[in-house]
Motif scaffolding. Sequence first.
Motif, PDB file in Angstrom:
ATOM      1  N   PRO A 133     -34.535  30.872 -37.778  1.00 50.84           N
ATOM      2  CA  PRO A 133     -35.506  29.875 -38.251  1.00 50.84           C
ATOM      3  C   PRO A 133     -36.176  29.122 -37.101  1.00 50.84           C
ATOM      4  CG  PRO A 133     -33.460  29.713 -39.474  1.00 50.84           C
ATOM      5  CD  PRO A 133     -33.202  30.647 -38.346  1.00 50.84           C
ATOM      6  N   ALA A 134     -37.462  28.843 -37.307  1.00 53.68           N
ATOM      7  CA  ALA A 134     -38.237  28.053 -36.345  1.00 53.68           C
ATOM      8  C   ALA A 134     -39.175  27.155 -37.134  1.00 53.68           C
ATOM      9  CB  ALA A 134     -39.031  28.957 -35.416  1.00 53.68           C
ATOM     10  N   ALA A 135     -39.283  25.890 -36.744  1.00 59.00           N
ATOM     11  CA  ALA A 135     -40.176  24.976 -37.460  1.00 59.00           C
ATOM     12  C   ALA A 135     -40.654  23.873 -36.523  1.00 59.00           C
ATOM     13  CB  ALA A 135     -39.454  24.368 -38.669  1.00 59.00           C
ATOM     14  N   PHE A 136     -41.902  23.484 -36.719  1.00 59.08           N
ATOM     15  CA  PHE A 136     -42.549  22.494 -35.850  1.00 59.08           C
ATOM     16  C   PHE A 136     -43.334  21.526 -36.746  1.00 59.08           C
ATOM     17  CE2 PHE A 136     -42.218  26.674 -33.975  1.00 59.08           C
ATOM     18  CZ  PHE A 136     -41.648  26.455 -32.736  1.00 59.08           C
ATOM     19  N   SER A 137     -43.132  20.229 -36.552  1.00 57.67           N
ATOM     20  CA  SER A 137     -43.804  19.225 -37.382  1.00 57.67           C
ATOM     21  C   SER A 137     -44.777  18.408 -36.535  1.00 57.67           C
ATOM     22  CB  SER A 137     -42.780  18.270 -38.009  1.00 57.67           C
ATOM     23  OG  SER A 137     -41.927  19.002 -38.851  1.00 57.67           O
ATOM     24  N   PHE A 138     -45.986  18.267 -37.040  1.00 58.92           N
ATOM     25  CA  PHE A 138     -47.029  17.535 -36.324  1.00 58.92           C
ATOM     26  C   PHE A 138     -46.605  16.083 -36.096  1.00 58.92           C
ATOM     27  CE2 PHE A 138     -50.846  14.937 -36.103  1.00 58.92           C
ATOM     28  CZ  PHE A 138     -51.633  15.639 -35.201  1.00 58.92           C
ATOM     29  N   GLN A 139     -46.769  15.624 -34.843  1.00 61.65           N
ATOM     30  CA  GLN A 139     -46.446  14.245 -34.503  1.00 61.65           C
ATOM     31  C   GLN A 139     -47.694  13.423 -34.201  1.00 61.65           C
ATOM     32  OE1 GLN A 139     -43.015  12.759 -34.125  1.00 61.65           O
ATOM     33  NE2 GLN A 139     -43.069  14.377 -35.660  1.00 61.65           N
ATOM     34  N   GLU A 140     -48.558  13.950 -33.357  1.00 60.35           N
ATOM     35  CA  GLU A 140     -49.760  13.206 -32.958  1.00 60.35           C
ATOM     36  C   GLU A 140     -50.765  14.176 -32.343  1.00 60.35           C
ATOM     37  OE1 GLU A 140     -49.502  11.020 -29.139  1.00 60.35           O
ATOM     38  OE2 GLU A 140     -47.323  11.309 -29.350  1.00 60.35           O
ATOM     39  N   PRO A 141     -52.032  13.790 -32.287  1.00 61.89           N
ATOM     40  CA  PRO A 141     -53.038  14.657 -31.647  1.00 61.89           C
ATOM     41  C   PRO A 141     -52.747  14.799 -30.157  1.00 61.89           C
ATOM     42  CG  PRO A 141     -54.075  12.913 -32.925  1.00 61.89           C
ATOM     43  CD  PRO A 141     -52.626  12.573 -32.835  1.00 61.89           C
ATOM     44  N   LEU A 142     -53.337  15.818 -29.538  1.00 60.49           N
ATOM     45  CA  LEU A 142     -53.199  15.971 -28.091  1.00 60.49           C
ATOM     46  C   LEU A 142     -53.769  14.738 -27.411  1.00 60.49           C
ATOM     47  CD1 LEU A 142     -54.229  19.727 -27.553  1.00 60.49           C
ATOM     48  CD2 LEU A 142     -51.927  18.751 -27.730  1.00 60.49           C
ATOM     49  N   ARG A 143     -53.124  14.335 -26.318  1.00 60.10           N
ATOM     50  CA  ARG A 143     -53.549  13.106 -25.637  1.00 60.10           C
ATOM     51  C   ARG A 143     -54.674  13.365 -24.640  1.00 60.10           C
ATOM     52  NH1 ARG A 143     -47.356  11.057 -24.405  1.00 60.10           N
ATOM     53  NH2 ARG A 143     -46.707  10.952 -26.592  1.00 60.10           N
ATOM     54  N   VAL A 144     -54.680  14.555 -24.018  1.00 56.31           N
ATOM     55  CA  VAL A 144     -55.762  14.919 -23.092  1.00 56.31           C
ATOM     56  C   VAL A 144     -56.524  16.068 -23.747  1.00 56.31           C
ATOM     57  CG1 VAL A 144     -56.366  15.581 -20.739  1.00 56.31           C
ATOM     58  CG2 VAL A 144     -54.274  14.273 -21.172  1.00 56.31           C
ATOM     59  N   ASP A 145     -57.794  15.831 -24.035  1.00 55.48           N
ATOM     60  CA  ASP A 145     -58.572  16.759 -24.857  1.00 55.48           C
ATOM     61  C   ASP A 145     -58.930  18.026 -24.069  1.00 55.48           C
ATOM     62  OD1 ASP A 145     -60.281  18.062 -26.497  1.00 55.48           O
ATOM     63  OD2 ASP A 145     -61.702  16.398 -26.746  1.00 55.48           O
ATOM     64  N   PRO A 146     -58.414  19.188 -24.502  1.00 55.52           N
ATOM     65  CA  PRO A 146     -58.726  20.423 -23.769  1.00 55.52           C
ATOM     66  C   PRO A 146     -60.169  20.882 -23.938  1.00 55.52           C
ATOM     67  CG  PRO A 146     -57.357  20.896 -25.687  1.00 55.52           C
ATOM     68  CD  PRO A 146     -57.466  19.403 -25.601  1.00 55.52           C
ATOM     69  N   ASP A 147     -60.912  20.223 -24.817  1.00 62.15           N
ATOM     70  CA  ASP A 147     -62.340  20.549 -24.937  1.00 62.15           C
ATOM     71  C   ASP A 147     -63.183  19.811 -23.905  1.00 62.15           C
ATOM     72  OD1 ASP A 147     -62.166  22.400 -26.911  1.00 62.15           O
ATOM     73  OD2 ASP A 147     -62.473  20.982 -28.559  1.00 62.15           O
ATOM     74  N   HIS A 148     -62.600  18.847 -23.223  1.00 60.04           N
ATOM     75  CA  HIS A 148     -63.374  18.058 -22.266  1.00 60.04           C
ATOM     76  C   HIS A 148     -62.740  17.962 -20.884  1.00 60.04           C
ATOM     77  CE1 HIS A 148     -65.020  16.682 -26.155  1.00 60.04           C
ATOM     78  NE2 HIS A 148     -66.145  16.706 -25.464  1.00 60.04           N
ATOM     79  N   HIS A 149     -61.509  18.416 -20.753  1.00 59.15           N
ATOM     80  CA  HIS A 149     -60.831  18.302 -19.457  1.00 59.15           C
ATOM     81  C   HIS A 149     -60.125  19.612 -19.122  1.00 59.15           C
ATOM     82  CE1 HIS A 149     -61.627  14.014 -19.271  1.00 59.15           C
ATOM     83  NE2 HIS A 149     -61.336  13.980 -20.570  1.00 59.15           N
ATOM     84  N   THR A 150     -60.454  20.166 -17.954  1.00 64.97           N
ATOM     85  CA  THR A 150     -59.868  21.446 -17.525  1.00 64.97           C
ATOM     86  C   THR A 150     -58.658  21.149 -16.652  1.00 64.97           C
ATOM     87  OG1 THR A 150     -62.147  22.213 -17.458  1.00 64.97           O
ATOM     88  CG2 THR A 150     -60.488  23.719 -16.611  1.00 64.97           C
ATOM     89  N   PHE A 151     -57.561  20.774 -17.283  1.00 64.12           N
ATOM     90  CA  PHE A 151     -56.412  20.303 -16.510  1.00 64.12           C
ATOM     91  C   PHE A 151     -55.387  21.387 -16.191  1.00 64.12           C
ATOM     92  CE2 PHE A 151     -53.871  20.155 -20.345  1.00 64.12           C
ATOM     93  CZ  PHE A 151     -54.779  19.816 -21.342  1.00 64.12           C
TER      94      PHE A 151
ATOM     95  N   LEU B 129     -47.815  15.062 -22.303  1.00 66.93           N
ATOM     96  CA  LEU B 129     -46.803  14.030 -22.459  1.00 66.93           C
ATOM     97  C   LEU B 129     -46.849  12.981 -21.352  1.00 66.93           C
ATOM     98  CD1 LEU B 129     -43.731  16.091 -23.707  1.00 66.93           C
ATOM     99  CD2 LEU B 129     -45.155  14.530 -25.006  1.00 66.93           C
ATOM    100  N   LEU B 130     -47.247  13.363 -20.139  1.00 67.21           N
ATOM    101  CA  LEU B 130     -47.165  12.443 -19.005  1.00 67.21           C
ATOM    102  C   LEU B 130     -48.504  12.150 -18.351  1.00 67.21           C
ATOM    103  CD1 LEU B 130     -44.019  13.937 -17.205  1.00 67.21           C
ATOM    104  CD2 LEU B 130     -44.093  11.985 -18.752  1.00 67.21           C
ATOM    105  N   GLY B 131     -49.484  13.013 -18.564  1.00 65.74           N
ATOM    106  CA  GLY B 131     -50.730  12.887 -17.829  1.00 65.74           C
ATOM    107  C   GLY B 131     -51.767  12.047 -18.548  1.00 65.74           C
ATOM    108  N   ALA B 132     -52.935  12.027 -17.959  1.00 62.44           N
ATOM    109  CA  ALA B 132     -54.050  11.295 -18.551  1.00 62.44           C
ATOM    110  C   ALA B 132     -55.338  11.946 -18.069  1.00 62.44           C
ATOM    111  CB  ALA B 132     -54.007   9.833 -18.124  1.00 62.44           C
ATOM    112  N   ALA B 133     -56.410  11.701 -18.801  1.00 60.95           N
ATOM    113  CA  ALA B 133     -57.704  12.240 -18.372  1.00 60.95           C
ATOM    114  C   ALA B 133     -58.259  11.354 -17.271  1.00 60.95           C
ATOM    115  CB  ALA B 133     -58.647  12.261 -19.563  1.00 60.95           C
TER     116      ALA B 133
END
Lengths: 449, 198
Positions: free
Chosen positions: A177-195, A438-442
């Motif tokens: 079994p594998a399961a993942f529950s949504f907690q929050e949106p991504l903090r650094v937007d991959p549509d605007h930041h190439t990190f 989890l640790l970074g920022a834009a």
Amino acid sequence: MNSDTRRGRPALGESMGGRLPLGPIVLGLACLLLSCDAPNDRVIHPTFPDGGMLKSADELPAASGARLRGLYQVTAAGARFGDTVAVQGTRDWVSILAAANTAYAAMKAGCIDNGHKLVLEGYWRYAHRTDTGLIRLFVDPPEAASALCAGASLPADAAPLRLSGAVGIDRDLPGEPAAFSFQEPLRVDPDHHTFVLAHRGGCRTSDDCGASENSAEVIRIAESLGALGVEVDVRVTADGVPILYHDDEFTPRLTRGEYCHGSVEEFTFAHVRALCTLKYGERVPTLDEALAAALRDTTLRGVWLDIKSASAIVPAVHVASRYNAEAATLGRAFVVVAGLGDSDLVDAWVQQGAGAFGVPCLAEESEHDVRRAGCLVWAPRWTLGPMAAQVAAMQGEGRSVAFWTLDEVEFINMFLRDSTPNAFLTNRPGLVFQRFQLLGAAHPAGVEP
Amino acid sequence: MKRLAAVCVVTALSTLALRASAQEPTRALEADLHLGWARQIAPSVDHTYETWSRNGGIAAHGGLVLRSRYFLSPFLDMGYVQLYSSDEEKDVGPPLGTLKSQNSLSAWSLVGGPAVDIGRVRLRAGMGVYRLQVRSTVLGATITPTELDLGYLVTLGVTLWRSERWKLGLETRAFLISEAETGAVSLGVCGGWDTVRW
């Protein structure tokens, strides 16, 4: 008694206290010689028999993958994926990216039951090891799955997303079994930041993520690993064709071919094509083919060209400028950046007037190089440390900072905690993606498309 | 049957070797020559696009062995081996289409190490540098790139005839070029001449 003993020279057998074991020595050497002919121990990512459930599924609308993005809590299979994973959805892939075990899952999505169920199927892998297996997940709640299959936004009143199903080991069908529950949106937007920039097009050949390094094929799967951009190595053939290849010589380390030996710059492009393939059988791509794959076959946001010689600068930026122009025409968020690995290359860049092509440049060695070449990116090696003040100074001048090459979670954490980088170049794109969330920022960036 | 033949050959050679084991001096600087036929054994070759091929070719080596009163005798060996040759025809897709090529691969070597004499049998093992040499013609352009690598050599020889200073025998050689992952064996005649003896 032989002549040696007569002359007082001990016979070999006597001096050794017995006969020399010629048989085992010859046999051992024969084994040594033959062992180099053994096939490579490749990691074969498993696929579902008969195409799995996706075989008869309808395609998920292109925009829906991004709606699955977020930070998810792992509620089953925590031993594999840890406590928290990042889920990245693109046009072509849905990926689960974890720090634990450098685990990731690369999945395709499809709609079944007349668009009422959304299934994700693919494989999971530990990036730093050879462990792999199948994974199949379903998206819940059902009203969310229906909305995504219809290409609509998630219902505001729906319960949080949940991905549940099972994983298998190697070719075994998923049963754990594998399961993942949504907690929050991504903090650094991959549509605007190439990190996250993936090394050598996605991964090194030795990492075996499914294709050889610096191939068009690895660029096509780079997103599934967590990459938002890729770094590739550019060399030029004897007749001036820019190709992707890391080393200065063709050797069996990275290529196949009975006659594929020697300096890359001695081979004409026709010789490269006639005599060499990459380690896992792919063609050695031209820069043109590689950028076409990145721009047209993926949603990657950028390509860092690690230009390996002064003679490759103009041919490379000539091709790069065409793709930057095509991206602008298509309205695609995509930029090719010319990377200059040392001060000699920066000198050559300036002397050749390569800046006139309009391709942004990246300098690795020093801030002075960045400024004198007018580059928009500084890419220091990670061993110099987080250098928070210098990073902030560069960003204050409107430039981006990308450290290379960070693969270890402890160092990634330290750099994100002690500095403010825009991106990391890495062989573990999934790990960097999850850590950045989890640790970074834009941060302000000089070359975001 | 093959095993029986091999046993017969080994027995015959051993008999000759023992019969000839008489008067080798303790110390000498011996010049050696090996001329034989080589066959590449690694890597395996993809024959898909070949229109003609030949595995192996001439193997020629020359060197010096310093025989001493100690059982290890240092040697230095230089050589040339033809490894593989082929003509190929391969569709590489646009824009080049089908390419015809004439290719050959050979190796030059400089190897040193210890030799051991057991009666008339000599075993040598050494390491040194190998230079792989490619020659390839495609679309009328010929390139000759080279790759320099570390390699390992082992030889096994038997002396069948010997005079005061000269000797003649058979020798088999095997080498492995490590980074190039290329290996070959050769079998041929070997000759030796004591240039200096004391």
